[in-house]
Design a protein around this motif. Structure first.
Motif, PDB file in Angstrom:
ATOM      1  N   GLY A 229       0.815  -1.217   0.000  1.00 56.94           N
ATOM      2  CA  GLY A 229       0.000   0.000   0.000  1.00 56.94           C
ATOM      3  C   GLY A 229       0.844   1.259   0.000  1.00 56.94           C
ATOM      4  N   CYS A 233       3.281   2.676  -7.250  1.00 60.02           N
ATOM      5  CA  CYS A 233       2.779   2.309  -8.588  1.00 60.02           C
ATOM      6  C   CYS A 233       1.803   3.355  -9.113  1.00 60.02           C
ATOM      7  N   VAL A 312       8.017  -4.633  -3.657  1.00 56.96           N
ATOM      8  CA  VAL A 312       7.882  -6.067  -3.343  1.00 56.96           C
ATOM      9  C   VAL A 312       7.633  -6.886  -4.618  1.00 56.96           C
TER      10      VAL A 312
HETATM   11  S1  SF4 Z   1       4.092  -0.268  -5.603  1.00 54.17           S
HETATM   12 FE1  SF4 Z   1       3.730  -2.444  -5.091  1.00 54.17          FE
HETATM   13  S2  SF4 Z   1       3.606  -2.492  -2.836  1.00 54.17           S
HETATM   14 FE2  SF4 Z   1       3.372  -0.345  -3.454  1.00 54.17          FE
HETATM   15  S3  SF4 Z   1       1.117  -0.063  -3.597  1.00 54.17           S
HETATM   16 FE3  SF4 Z   1       1.859  -0.597  -5.678  1.00 54.17          FE
HETATM   17  S4  SF4 Z   1       1.617  -2.834  -5.798  1.00 54.17           S
HETATM   18 FE4  SF4 Z   1       1.496  -2.286  -3.591  1.00 54.17          FE
END
Ligand code: SF4
Ligand code: SF4
Length: 334
Positions: A229, A233, A312
């Motif tokens: 979260g 992204c 991740v």
């Molecule tokens: S970048 Fe990865 S960990 Fe962070 S909100 Fe988006 S999908 Fe989730």
């Protein structure tokens, strides 16, 4: 109006930019540390056209700034006086963005300009900005733009293609044509198609997107288990446009927000998406199901930034594949 493709000798690039600067503010990709930002050129700084899409700051920030003041206000006893902010109406040209970023703007246009009321600040910036994109020299291993079904020319006024010694300028709009009317004609038009074919043939990742994805697919929890979260992204995505509006002192401002954040949908008495898997599901379903239902296209351009930068290693292609395939198996429609 007949649009004619042109050639720009590489040695004449600086003169071309200088001439544009008489009437426009010209923004080009400039290296700043490990990142690429679109900035006005200063003496001694060179534009960088062979950058990776993953390392560039999203172009949307030029049209939808990360934080912008909407207006100021004064509170006098029981009255509020609104002091309108003046809109910046400078004419701009962006040279050297990637085609997927130009396409991303046409996706953001839909909620901002097709829905009422239109967003006037965004509209002004879009109307006042000419876009000259440049074909990527090489795709990255996370690119999957060819799976999304759009054309490399979408959203650009001119598409630049680097050849040895010169740039091929594919002119796509009248305002693009007006910029390059004095340049020599490109006689051999087959070159542009050949260069695009070479680039797209190098893209290794392909996906067929099954829509609709099932909302109540029990696999969502498993698929999104790793998501922190963090919102990276969504902030980097050329098509994510969620924002928040708040007041600070006497100023009302708008700033980027993210459906990945736990407070995004939190209301005084209710939180409709209390768990992270619900928030992640919303992001994917918005891009590949809800947006498609409303505007008949996906809210993703396949730039792969979210794959590259997720801390991740969540891979949106794997997620689409799993959620789409399993939704057919379970027979549940979203
Ligand atoms: S970048 Fe990865 S960990 Fe962070 S909100 Fe988006 S999908 Fe989730
Ligand atoms: S969802 Fe990911 S791949 Fe699609 S446009 Fe956004 S950042 Fe790019």
């Amino acid at each position: 109006m007949n649009l004619s493709d042109k050639l720009l000798n590489k040695e004449k690039l600086n003169d071309f930019i200088k001439a544009l600067k008489k009437d426009f503010s010209v923004l080009l990709p400039v290296k700043d540390g490990n990142l690429i930002f679109f900035k006005g050129l200063k003496d001694g700084i060179k534009p960088c056209f062979d950058y990776s899409i993953a390392s560039s700051h999203p172009l949307k920030s030029i049209f939808l700034p990360q934080r912008e003041e909407l207006f100021r206000f004064k509170i006098k006893k029981n009255e509020i006086e609104i002091l309108e902010s003046s809109m910046n109406d400078e004419k701009r040209i962006i040279i050297g963005c990637r085609p997927c970023e130009a396409k991303g703007l046409t996706i953001i246009d839909k909620p901002f300009l097709e829905w009422q009321p239109r967003d006037e600040a965004y509209l002004k910036r879009r109307e006042n900005t000419i876009i000259i994109s440049i074909l990527c020299p090489e795709p990255e291993d996370t690119c999957f733009c060819t799976s999304l079904g759009y054309n490399l020319e979408d959203g650009s006024d001119i598409l630049m293609i680097e050849l040895s010694g010169c740039y091929y300028l594919e002119v796509l709009t009248e305002r693009g044509e007006n910029l390059v009317k004095d340049l020599p004609l490109a006689e051999d038009k087959k070159i542009k198609e050949k260069e695009k074919e070479i680039l797209t043939s190098k893209i290794k990742r392909h996906i067929s997107i099954n829509s609709p994805i099932a909302f109540d697919n029990p696999l969502w929890k498993e698929i999104s288990q790793k998501c922190l979260g963090c919102g990276i992204c969504t902030y980097l995505c050329p098509t994510c446009y969620c924002f928040d509006i708040a007041d600070e002192k006497n100023s009302r401002f708008r700033c980027w927000d993210s459906c990945s954040f736990s407070y995004f949908t939190k209301m005084a008495a209710h939180q409709p998406r209390p768990e992270q898997f619900q928030r992640y599901r919303n992001r994917i379903m918005h891009k590949f199901s809800y947006f498609k239902e409303r505007f008949n296209e996906f809210a993703c351009v396949g730039c792969g930034r979210c794959i590259r930068h997720c801390p991740v290693s969540m891979d949106i292609m794997e997620v689409i594949e799993k959620s789409g395939v399993r939704s057919q198996e379970s027979g549940v429609k979203g």
